[in-house]
Design a protein around this motif. Structure first.
Motif, PDB file in Angstrom:
ATOM      1  N   GLY A 286      -2.509  49.475  48.708  1.00  0.00           N
ATOM      2  CA  GLY A 286      -1.193  49.506  48.079  1.00  0.00           C
ATOM      3  C   GLY A 286      -1.187  50.292  46.778  1.00  0.00           C
ATOM      4  O   GLY A 286      -0.259  50.182  45.968  1.00  0.00           O
ATOM      5  N   LEU A 287      -2.237  51.119  46.555  1.00  0.00           N
ATOM      6  CA  LEU A 287      -2.274  51.925  45.331  1.00  0.00           C
ATOM      7  C   LEU A 287      -1.601  53.277  45.552  1.00  0.00           C
ATOM      8  O   LEU A 287      -1.439  54.073  44.634  1.00  0.00           O
ATOM      9  CB  LEU A 287      -3.720  52.086  44.868  1.00  0.00           C
ATOM     10  CG  LEU A 287      -4.343  50.738  44.441  1.00  0.00           C
ATOM     11  CD1 LEU A 287      -5.855  50.821  44.376  1.00  0.00           C
ATOM     12  CD2 LEU A 287      -3.774  50.280  43.098  1.00  0.00           C
ATOM     13  N   LEU A 288      -1.236  53.539  46.790  1.00  0.00           N
ATOM     14  CA  LEU A 288      -0.357  54.658  47.147  1.00  0.00           C
ATOM     15  C   LEU A 288       0.664  54.049  48.097  1.00  0.00           C
ATOM     16  O   LEU A 288       0.367  53.066  48.767  1.00  0.00           O
ATOM     17  CB  LEU A 288      -1.119  55.774  47.864  1.00  0.00           C
ATOM     18  CG  LEU A 288      -2.015  56.694  47.046  1.00  0.00           C
ATOM     19  CD1 LEU A 288      -2.698  57.692  47.970  1.00  0.00           C
ATOM     20  CD2 LEU A 288      -1.244  57.449  45.963  1.00  0.00           C
ATOM     21  N   GLY A 289       1.836  54.636  48.147  1.00  0.00           N
ATOM     22  CA  GLY A 289       2.867  54.103  49.038  1.00  0.00           C
ATOM     23  C   GLY A 289       4.048  53.592  48.224  1.00  0.00           C
ATOM     24  O   GLY A 289       4.245  54.015  47.078  1.00  0.00           O
ATOM     25  N   ALA A 290       4.812  52.684  48.845  1.00  0.00           N
ATOM     26  CA  ALA A 290       6.021  52.198  48.170  1.00  0.00           C
ATOM     27  C   ALA A 290       5.672  51.109  47.151  1.00  0.00           C
ATOM     28  O   ALA A 290       4.688  50.386  47.319  1.00  0.00           O
ATOM     29  CB  ALA A 290       6.986  51.637  49.204  1.00  0.00           C
ATOM     30  N   ASN A 291       6.444  51.032  46.104  1.00  0.00           N
ATOM     31  CA  ASN A 291       6.356  49.934  45.128  1.00  0.00           C
ATOM     32  C   ASN A 291       4.919  49.618  44.694  1.00  0.00           C
ATOM     33  O   ASN A 291       4.416  48.512  44.873  1.00  0.00           O
ATOM     34  CB  ASN A 291       7.009  48.679  45.753  1.00  0.00           C
ATOM     35  CG  ASN A 291       7.289  47.630  44.694  1.00  0.00           C
ATOM     36  OD1 ASN A 291       7.312  47.931  43.493  1.00  0.00           O
ATOM     37  ND2 ASN A 291       7.497  46.394  45.127  1.00  0.00           N
ATOM     38  N   LEU A 293       1.844  48.460  42.760  1.00  0.00           N
ATOM     39  CA  LEU A 293       1.582  47.353  41.828  1.00  0.00           C
ATOM     40  C   LEU A 293       2.861  46.591  41.453  1.00  0.00           C
ATOM     41  O   LEU A 293       2.975  46.050  40.351  1.00  0.00           O
ATOM     42  CB  LEU A 293       0.863  47.846  40.555  1.00  0.00           C
ATOM     43  CG  LEU A 293      -0.520  48.495  40.759  1.00  0.00           C
ATOM     44  CD1 LEU A 293      -1.073  49.040  39.451  1.00  0.00           C
ATOM     45  CD2 LEU A 293      -1.507  47.505  41.370  1.00  0.00           C
ATOM     46  N   GLY A 294       3.815  46.598  42.387  1.00  0.00           N
ATOM     47  CA  GLY A 294       5.049  45.857  42.168  1.00  0.00           C
ATOM     48  C   GLY A 294       5.911  46.413  41.039  1.00  0.00           C
ATOM     49  O   GLY A 294       6.784  45.722  40.509  1.00  0.00           O
ATOM     50  N   ARG A 295       5.676  47.671  40.664  1.00  0.00           N
ATOM     51  CA  ARG A 295       6.416  48.243  39.536  1.00  0.00           C
ATOM     52  C   ARG A 295       7.585  49.123  39.995  1.00  0.00           C
ATOM     53  O   ARG A 295       8.168  49.857  39.189  1.00  0.00           O
ATOM     54  CB  ARG A 295       5.476  49.067  38.638  1.00  0.00           C
ATOM     55  CG  ARG A 295       4.338  48.276  38.033  1.00  0.00           C
ATOM     56  CD  ARG A 295       4.802  47.149  37.132  1.00  0.00           C
ATOM     57  NE  ARG A 295       5.587  47.656  35.990  1.00  0.00           N
ATOM     58  CZ  ARG A 295       6.310  46.895  35.180  1.00  0.00           C
ATOM     59  NH1 ARG A 295       6.378  45.591  35.389  1.00  0.00           N
ATOM     60  NH2 ARG A 295       6.976  47.434  34.161  1.00  0.00           N
ATOM     61  N   GLY A 296       7.862  49.134  41.261  1.00  0.00           N
ATOM     62  CA  GLY A 296       9.015  49.889  41.744  1.00  0.00           C
ATOM     63  C   GLY A 296       8.783  51.401  41.852  1.00  0.00           C
ATOM     64  O   GLY A 296       9.710  52.155  42.133  1.00  0.00           O
ATOM     65  N   PHE A 297       7.542  51.849  41.621  1.00  0.00           N
ATOM     66  CA  PHE A 297       7.239  53.280  41.712  1.00  0.00           C
ATOM     67  C   PHE A 297       6.544  53.563  43.039  1.00  0.00           C
ATOM     68  O   PHE A 297       5.547  52.928  43.383  1.00  0.00           O
ATOM     69  CB  PHE A 297       6.352  53.695  40.529  1.00  0.00           C
ATOM     70  CG  PHE A 297       5.766  55.074  40.643  1.00  0.00           C
ATOM     71  CD1 PHE A 297       6.584  56.204  40.599  1.00  0.00           C
ATOM     72  CD2 PHE A 297       4.391  55.256  40.786  1.00  0.00           C
ATOM     73  CE1 PHE A 297       6.031  57.488  40.711  1.00  0.00           C
ATOM     74  CE2 PHE A 297       3.839  56.532  40.887  1.00  0.00           C
ATOM     75  CZ  PHE A 297       4.664  57.639  40.845  1.00  0.00           C
ATOM     76  N   GLY A 298       7.115  54.498  43.798  1.00  0.00           N
ATOM     77  CA  GLY A 298       6.531  54.873  45.080  1.00  0.00           C
ATOM     78  C   GLY A 298       5.942  56.270  45.011  1.00  0.00           C
ATOM     79  O   GLY A 298       6.541  57.179  44.422  1.00  0.00           O
ATOM     80  N   PHE A 299       4.764  56.448  45.604  1.00  0.00           N
ATOM     81  CA  PHE A 299       4.089  57.747  45.512  1.00  0.00           C
ATOM     82  C   PHE A 299       3.073  57.881  46.639  1.00  0.00           C
ATOM     83  O   PHE A 299       2.364  56.936  46.962  1.00  0.00           O
ATOM     84  CB  PHE A 299       3.366  57.840  44.157  1.00  0.00           C
ATOM     85  CG  PHE A 299       2.714  59.179  43.902  1.00  0.00           C
ATOM     86  CD1 PHE A 299       3.485  60.282  43.537  1.00  0.00           C
ATOM     87  CD2 PHE A 299       1.336  59.332  44.023  1.00  0.00           C
ATOM     88  CE1 PHE A 299       2.884  61.512  43.299  1.00  0.00           C
ATOM     89  CE2 PHE A 299       0.735  60.574  43.781  1.00  0.00           C
ATOM     90  CZ  PHE A 299       1.511  61.649  43.415  1.00  0.00           C
ATOM     91  N   ASP A 300       3.044  59.078  47.276  1.00  0.00           N
ATOM     92  CA  ASP A 300       1.991  59.340  48.260  1.00  0.00           C
ATOM     93  C   ASP A 300       1.555  60.796  48.182  1.00  0.00           C
ATOM     94  O   ASP A 300       2.236  61.619  47.578  1.00  0.00           O
ATOM     95  CB  ASP A 300       2.450  58.985  49.679  1.00  0.00           C
ATOM     96  CG  ASP A 300       1.251  58.553  50.545  1.00  0.00           C
ATOM     97  OD1 ASP A 300       0.105  58.916  50.208  1.00  0.00           O
ATOM     98  OD2 ASP A 300       1.467  57.851  51.545  1.00  0.00           O
TER      99      ASP A 300
END
Lengths: 625, 178
Positions: A286-291, A293-300
């Protein structure tokens, strides 16, 4: 591995995994258990380091030690000259030139009996003795590892080890405690500048991209390491792929990009494979993808393969190549930060630049700014190669002098030959003569002496290297790699190469030097991109510092370094020749004549300078000059 | 870098492009169909095509052009731009001599010369028996082992003499006999 849902969970995971590295973080003289690391970089792999790891583990199993001791791969230790390298923790023993067959001795002598294998230790020239510790080796004495901090320390294929060494904590900090503006400001304040060669302030670049309004932005990692003889970026991607991924996610957050792309050379299969593994692991956690660390930032992140074009290191050409087109550069402005990949704001950073980011976020701008010179902060990785004793990858604080790198770290010139020049900046750089050896290296100082930092290639040349021939080598490179868009680069580099070819064949004329300078100035003035504008640099710098060598070729038909074969003259020494006739029989062009038991002679007009006779002569009677 | 020569001689009749193995064409088709979008993927498709066919002859370029909805000229333009793409077939054991700066200053030129002499072919050509082809490439990043010669994906380091070159070639020739 289980998904990590928040920064708190990430910290807890770090605490739980930290024991993985316990043996590497302590030093103990008589330990009960051990942790063995073997270099798994491209160079050492070519010397069968993979087999070595297998052998080590199989001997460990034989002795029922597989639970207590484990051998695994790590990233590049940098000391490629002496590879494959093996490091045993926690007694901190550093083995060099280890062969796959040495595995049994290392386990049975060192691990079981506690006696390090003497013959595999490095023989340190400064003390004339074999030394055990990495820190006792002068190659490491003046180095400081920030970008390479995890290479040679963790297993690049294990996200657990990366997390154990504070991995993704910088991303957690940025997402939790900082606004995108604050991240840009931090990087600006750190003074970090682009390590791909341009030296543009990274924080400023990020801030420009951040300020653009767009529905989609991209952060791009330039991993198209094209400078022949440079392998810094390759080592980082092979040895610490997660730090590049973490930095890209931080950059994505800072500029407002939800998508990252890595443009990587197809010639680096191992780096691609390690990067793919790391991406998969980061997604699973879950360190890439949607949300994240639960911070609302998505990145891949997506990987794009290069296809062998040097010009694609230039950012506009790189972007076109990623779009599946011919990698021809375009006019700036618009800059990629305004209109980049598919017309969207894009920020391009080099691998090494990115590898610095997590440490800056964790340790602060002030810490980073404290390293380096007034205008060039931090460290720089150099690929030290050529006629140097210790070929390898070195990371030093900026401001270190060329002499320190070449002599203290590099161990000086191989085989006791004399130093002639050091080439930095690859095909865009220049040759620096001995009188500038005490120059402290930074972006400005290298430009001031007619070279440039470039991406970090550093080729050391000795008295045996012909500077005209070297300039020709680089010109041949840029001529081949010119994309053809600008006439001055496409045709100009070819004309310059023809002149250099003539000179190395002894057919140069005195006017050639002036013609070379004119062509160089025209190409510099009129080429569109960095490749063209800098292509004449190797010629200009050698003309500046080694004009006498050019003159010797042109005026005397002589190559002072004895490297240009067309200018060699072979002769047989009367006092050594015994008239055995071996040379005459070996000569493919029938240039050698004589009667047995008397002096043989070479007809210079017929001789093709192939050197067969020199190889065949048992009395060292034939020499070239 | 991987070269897989086309072993299948079944003819591909789809799309009017003839002379290509139907199996390999099928594999390439599946790869193209699975792309999220075709736009911008030409370089990736050509990478895949080269790994399947071993090289990119005119027929393969035409096939790619047709499936990607590009003109043949556009495909040729991209293929000819990048040195990684080749329009000529390789030998069974493709040999690459590193001509990066580190290898060059340590005598890669001599290793290349010895190879060319031994095989009787120049850079870019295939030996008469189809076993070997020679290419010069820019830096594999194993500068600690300079000069470097690669056969397939195997790296041979510190190659400076004609005898070393002969030994390497013999190693592969012997494999053929046995």
């Amino acid at each position: 591995m289980k998904r990590i849902g928040s920064f708190e969970e990430l910290k807890a995971r770090h605490e739980r995994l930290a024991p993985l590295l316990a043996l590497r973080n302590t030093e103990e003289n008589d330990p009960q258990t051990r942790d063995i690391l073997v270099c798994g970089g491209t160079g050492c792999q070519a010397s069968e380091s993979e087999q070595l790891v297998k052998n080590l583990n199989s001997v460990l199993r034989e002795h029922g030690l597989e639970r207590e001791v484990r051998a695994q791969i790590t990233g590049c230790f940098g000391f490629c000259e002496k590879g494959p390298i093996v490091k045993v923790h926690p007694d901190n023993v550093f083995y060099v030139e280890v062969k796959a067959d040495d595995a049994r001795e290392i386990i049975e002598r060192h691990v079981l009996e506690g006696a390090p294998v003497e013959r595999l230790l490095f023989e340190e020239p400064s003390v004339n003795a074999r030394v055990q510790r990495q820190s006792d080796i002068s190659f490491y004495g003046k180095q400081m590892r920030i970008a390479l901090r995890n290479c040679g320390f963790i297993n690049p294929e294990s996200i657990e080890e990366y997390l154990a060494n504070q991995g993704y904590q910088a991303l957690g900090t940025a997402l939790t405690d900082m606004t995108p503006e604050e991240v840009c400001l931090l990087i600006k304040e750190s003074g970090l500048r682009g390590r791909g060669g341009g030296g543009f302030p990274t924080g400023v670049k990020w801030d420009i991209a951040r300020a653009q309004a767009a529905d989609q932005k991209y952060i791009i990692c330039n991993a198209d390491e094209g400078d022949p003889g440079a392998f810094m970026d390759r080592a980082i991607m092979e040895g610490d792929p997660h730090s590049v991924i973490e930095a890209m996610a931080i950059g994505g957050y800072a500029i407002g990009a939800s998508k990252g792309l890595v443009y990587i050379r197809a010639e680096y299969p191992l780096a691609i494979q390690r990067l793919e593994t790391a991406l998969e692991q980061a997604r699973n956690c879950g360190l890439l993808g949607a949300n994240i660390l639960g911070r609302g930032f998505g990145f891949d992140i997506e990987i794009k393969l290069g296809a062998g074009a040097f010009v694609c290191g230039e950012e506009t050409a790189l972007i076109r190549s990623m779009e599946g087109k011919r990698g021809e550069p375009t006019t700036k402005p618009p800059f990629p930060a305004e209109k980049g990949y598919w017309g969207k704001p894009s920020n391009v950073n080099n691998v090494e630049t990115l590898a610095n980011i997590p440490s800056i976020v964790l340790r602060g701008a002030g810490w980073y700014r404290g390293i380096g010179t007034e205008k060039s902060k931090g460290t720089k990785v150099f690929a030290l190669a050529g006629k140097i004793s210790n070929v390898g990858l070195v990371e030093v604080p900026l401001g270190t002098t060329l002499r320190e790198i070449i002599y203290d770290i590099g161990g000086g010139i191989r085989n006791g030959r004399r130093f002639k020049a050091v080439q930095t900046g690859g095909p865009s750089g220049g040759c620096i003569p001995a009188r500038f050896l005490d120059t402290p290296i930074d972006f400005e100082s290298l430009s001031a002496i007619g070279s440039m930092m470039g991406s970090g290639g550093m080729i050391v040349l000795s008295e045996d290297d012909c500077m005209v021939n070297l300039a020709k080598f680089y010109l041949e490179f840029t001529m081949d790699e010119s994309c053809g868009k600008c006439t001055s680069c496409r045709v100009g580099s070819k004309r310059m190469h023809e002149i250099l070819e003539r000179i190395t064949q002894g057919k140069g004329v005195p006017e050639d030097m002036a013609t070379l300078r004119t062509l160089a100035a025209t190409i510099k003035d009129t080429a569109l991109c960095g490749l063209g504008q800098t292509a004449p640099n190797p010629v200009l710098s050698t003309l500046e510092y080694f004009e006498d060598e050019y003159m010797a070729h042109v005026n005397e038909g002589r190559c002072p370094a004895g490297a240009c074969t067309s200018l060699l003259q072979y002769s047989i020494a009367a006092d050594r020749c015994v008239g055995c006739s071996l040379c005459a029989r070996a000569c493919p062009s029938g240039a050698i004549s004589g009667t047995p038991k008397s002096l043989f002679r070479i007809d210079a007009d017929v001789c093709t300078k192939c050197g067969e006779c020199v190889d065949k002569c048992k009395f060292a009677a034939i020499a070239s000059a | 870098m991987q070269v897989i020569p086309s072993q299948n001689s079944e003819q591909c009749c789809g799309g009017g492009v003839t002379g290509l193995s139907a199996r390999l064409c099928g594999e390439l088709d599946t790869f193209i169909d699975r792309l999220p979008q075709k736009e911008g993927q030409l370089v990736s498709v050509l990478h895949k095509a080269q790994s399947l066919f071993g090289y990119l002859p005119r027929e393969v370029q035409e096939f790619v052009a047709q499936r990607m909805g590009e003109s043949r000229a556009a495909v040729y333009g991209v293929v000819s731009f990048y040195s990684f793409f080749t329009m000529e077939p390789k030998g069974k054991h493709p040999i690459s001599v590193c001509m990066g700066t580190a290898c060059f200053v340590k005598g890669a030129g001599e290793a290349l010369e010895a190879l060319q002499k031994e095989l009787g072919v120049r850079v870019g050509e295939v030996s008469a028996d189809g076993l070997f082809s020679i290419d010069a490439l820019r830096c594999v990043g194993a500068c600690g082992l300079a000069p470097v010669v690669m056969v397939g994906e195997k790296v041979y380091g510190k190659i400076t003499t004609a005898n070393q070159v002969k030994e390497i070639l013999t190693e592969y020739k012997n494999k053929e006999v046995h």
